[in-house]
Design an enzyme around this catalytic site. Structure first.
Site: not given
Length: 244
Positions: A189, A125, A149, A109, A81, A83
């Site tokens: 990322k 998902d 991320d 997430d 959490g 970000w």
């Protein structure tokens, strides 16, 4: 656990040494010792962030300025959490800056994430068939920033891990192309390894500026880096059906 005082240039530093407990692997002991002595981990605890990763997005935003008051942000792979916490602050999601517009933050997430004040969090998902439609429904409109991320569970094989995270980045980028406002930003990322070149080419076609950055908060021994794509050209830049 022991501590050792070291001094240098008039400053005293306290370094934590961790003894290898019975049944604990040396690698686990070294990881724990690194965590306890990591300045970003220490700072995150003091400043209330959920992890050191918060400083990666802080440093990226300090450099590029994509999180603005009133902005609408989607954070893919948002656990734990950090970000989201930064985004809430920067887009003024809680309305604490009275003279600035209030933004919104949506986090997604695979894992369950503890609630974050000012953010809407969903467990999902993102690679499931209808995930993008669900996220678009929760968003209820366009986004100014899509951040990813996301990372797959480490396999221990660098090449495999690289390909997995690139696949996640490509899925996030496809979603960004669908929901971003013209002029919007995509941040993700990636792990260095070669397969990111195709992703870079795709982003350069759809954004006016694409940069690869390794912020100071990213550990020097990590192969991770971050791609920041700004100035989304809009869906009009995508080929029409049947166009070669």
């Amino acid at each position: 656990m022991t501590t050792k005082n070291t001094s240098g240039r008039g400053q005293r530093e306290l370094r934590v040494r961790v003894k290898t407990a019975k049944g604990r692997k040396l690698s686990s002991t070294l990881w724990l010792e690194r965590q306890l002595n990591d300045p970003y981990v220490i700072r995150a605890k003091k400043e209330g962030y959920r992890g050191r990763a918060a400083y990666k997005i802080l440093e990226l935003d300090d450099k590029f300025g994509f999180l603005k008051p009133g902005g609408r942000v989607v954070d893919l792979g948002c656990a734990p959490g950090g970000w989201c916490q930064v985004a809430v602050e920067r887009v003024n999601a809680l309305g604490q800056k009275k003279n600035k517009p209030e933004g919104t933050v949506l986090g997604v997430d695979l894992q369950e994430v503890e609630p974050i004040s000012g953010a809407e969090i969903h467990q999902l998902d993102f690679l499931s068939d209808d995930a993008d439609e669900k996220v678009k429904g929760w968003l209820g409109g366009r986004a100014d920033v899509v951040m990813s991320d996301m990372a797959a569970a480490a396999s221990g094989h660098k090449g495999t891990d690289h390909l997995r995270i690139i696949a996640l980045c490509e899925a996030a980028a496809a979603f960004a192309f669908d929901v971003l406002e013209e002029g919007g930003t995509f941040v993700a990322k990636v792990l260095a390894g070669g397969a990111e070149n195709e992703l870079q080419a795709l982003l350069k076609k759809n954004f006016t500026k694409v940069a690869n950055v390794k912020p100071p908060a990213s550990r020097a021994d990590s192969s991770e880096k971050f791609v920041v794509a700004m100035g989304f050209r809009g869906r009009a830049s995508e080929p029409e059906e049947g166009e070669a």
